[in-house]
Design a protein around this motif. Structure first.
Motif, PDB file in Angstrom:
ATOM      1  N   GLU A  80       1.110  -1.114   0.042  1.00  0.00           N
ATOM      2  CA  GLU A  80      -0.242   0.351  -0.292  1.00  0.00           C
ATOM      3  C   GLU A  80       0.883   1.194   0.269  1.00  0.00           C
ATOM      4  OE1 GLU A  80      -3.841  -1.716   2.700  1.00  0.00           O
ATOM      5  OE2 GLU A  80      -2.478   0.032   3.262  1.00  0.00           O
ATOM      6  N   GLU A  93      -1.305   6.014 -10.499  1.00  0.00           N
ATOM      7  CA  GLU A  93      -1.531   5.242 -12.224  1.00  0.00           C
ATOM      8  C   GLU A  93      -0.159   3.476 -12.066  1.00  0.00           C
ATOM      9  OE1 GLU A  93      -2.025   5.396 -16.450  1.00  0.00           O
ATOM     10  OE2 GLU A  93      -0.141   6.804 -15.567  1.00  0.00           O
ATOM     11  N   ALA A  96      -0.420   1.460  -9.158  1.00  0.00           N
ATOM     12  CA  ALA A  96      -1.329   0.164  -9.976  1.00  0.00           C
ATOM     13  C   ALA A  96      -0.776   0.203 -10.437  1.00  0.00           C
ATOM     14  CB  ALA A  96      -2.864   1.244 -10.573  1.00  0.00           C
ATOM     15  N   VAL A 101      -1.159  -0.859  -3.892  1.00  0.00           N
ATOM     16  CA  VAL A 101      -2.420  -0.436  -3.524  1.00  0.00           C
ATOM     17  C   VAL A 101      -2.656   1.052  -3.111  1.00  0.00           C
ATOM     18  CG1 VAL A 101      -4.517  -0.867  -2.297  1.00  0.00           C
ATOM     19  CG2 VAL A 101      -3.378  -2.603  -2.997  1.00  0.00           C
ATOM     20  N   PHE A 321     -10.115   3.263 -11.040  1.00  0.00           N
ATOM     21  CA  PHE A 321     -10.346   3.392 -10.119  1.00  0.00           C
ATOM     22  C   PHE A 321     -10.898   2.535  -9.111  1.00  0.00           C
ATOM     23  CE2 PHE A 321      -6.370   6.552 -10.269  1.00  0.00           C
ATOM     24  CZ  PHE A 321      -5.198   5.036 -10.263  1.00  0.00           C
ATOM     25  N   LEU A 324     -10.862   0.246  -6.442  1.00  0.00           N
ATOM     26  CA  LEU A 324     -10.614   0.112  -5.395  1.00  0.00           C
ATOM     27  C   LEU A 324     -11.677   0.477  -3.804  1.00  0.00           C
ATOM     28  CD1 LEU A 324      -8.204   2.961  -5.113  1.00  0.00           C
ATOM     29  CD2 LEU A 324      -7.288   0.373  -5.140  1.00  0.00           C
TER      30      LEU A 324
END
Length: 366
Positions: A80, A93, A96, A101, A321, A324
């Motif tokens: 994360e 971006e 990802a 995350v 996204f 998420l």
């Protein structure tokens, strides 16, 4: 009498230093050292001196700078990274793309940078880094973020794509954290003639790793220690940036003068941008908030005044996204600002007559 205003005035940025830039580019073409020519090393040395960072590594774009930073830090799928939803998409971006995350935190309503008071509650056992964005040219609250990072053993990656040359407590942006990343996209305060970027660090091990990863993980020709990318800065772009960097302090001062005039003419009519007392901004954008943005933009355009919106939809509401699981009203400040933010023309070459024209027209619309 209607004026025709140029938003970024890139032609002027070239014409002002045309002779020197043309000579620098001709020298590269004549040498035919288009990849990793001597100008790349010269630029990296100049960037180190400018920021007082121990190491500066140029690369192919600001986006690749962020990607390289996380690759050097061994960011893995499922890790994360805490960042802000009110920024250009490259910030999240790149997280990802590595399978990590993005964990969003709302922004401060005054600076538009990440709200440091909300960061700690988002730290988990999976958190590996904090990625603040120094938005519109002003550095985020780095001392508080670095303190949190030290407490939880995290890296801090400054997304300084818009703040190269800005200062935070008398230290330069890009030299404030584990790694600093910037962009030399043409419209940035220091822009080249295409894509370009750079990373900054005071950690020699990280610097060496970044340098290797940007050339497909090579430690020597055809010997690959890491999985990498083709992330080099073209020699031609390095040559352009070397010439422009010589005059960059003056350009920053000009931008600050433009911002001061905007503030003076708009004070009392709208909320002018807020700069922390310990900060200086390079004014990548001059952004205000207006209630009836679409109408204001339309009328300004009719009168020869271009505008832009940075940014109209926060990242947590972007379709890409959706996985998420965020929804509307999750980040109220970002969502409100995204509906009202409006960037006015900003470049070092705006004249007082043009600023008076822009602000006079704008005040009639507010």
């Amino acid at each position: 009498m209607m004026m025709k205003i140029d938003f970024a005035n890139l032609p002027k940025a070239y014409q002002e230093h045309k002779t020197a830039i043309d000579q620098a580019m001709t020298s590269v073409v004549s040498s035919s050292r288009f990849i990793m020519g001597k100008e790349v090393v010269k630029l990296e040395n100049a960037l180190q001196e400018f920021t007082k960072s121990k190491f500066a590594i140029t690369c192919s774009s600001g986006t690749d700078a962020l990607l390289l930073a996380m690759m050097a830090l061994d960011i893995k799928p499922g890790d994360e990274i805490i960042t802000t939803p009110f920024t250009f998409i490259a910030t999240a971006e790149t997280i990802a793309l590595l399978g990590a995350v993005p964990v969003f935190v709302d922004i401060n309503q005054n600076t538009y940078n990440i709200d440091v008071n909300l960061v700690e509650e988002k730290i988990t056992s999976k958190t590996k880094a904090i990625m603040p964005v120094s938005l519109y040219g002003q550095v985020a609250d780095m001392d508080e973020l670095n303190a949190l990072a030290n407490t939880y053993d995290l890296a801090v990656i400054e997304d300084a794509a818009q703040s190269f040359g800005a200062t935070y407590k008398n230290k330069k942006s890009c030299n404030l954290s584990t790694i600093g990343c910037t962009s030399f996209f043409p419209a940035k305060p220091l822009g080249c003639f295409g894509d370009g970027g750079a990373l900054f660090t005071n950690d020699e091990i990280l610097a060496n790793k970044i340098s290797s990863i940007r050339i497909h993980g090579q430690t020597q020709r055809y010997i690959h220690k890491y999985i990498g990318i083709g992330g080099r800065l073209d020699t031609l772009q390095a040559a352009v940036l070397l010439e422009k960097l010589k005059h960059y302090d003056r350009d920053v001062e000009r931008r600050q003068n433009v911002a001061r005039m905007y503030n003076e003419f708009l004070e009392g009519k709208t909320k002018v941008p807020f700069i922390e007392e310990h900060n200086t901004s390079v004014w990548a954008q001059y952004s205000i908030q207006v209630e009836n943005r679409d109408e204001v933009q339309r009328k300004l355009k009719e009168l020869g005044i271009p505008t832009a919106v940075h940014y109209p939809k926060p990242l947590h509401l972007q379709e890409c996204f959706s996985y998420l699981g965020y929804k509307e009203n999750d980040f109220l400040v970002s969502e409100r600002v995204s509906k009202q933010i409006l960037s006015l023309p900003m470049n070092p070459y705006l004249k007082i007559e043009e600023i008076k024209y822009i602000t006079a027209v704008l005040k009639d619309l507010l």
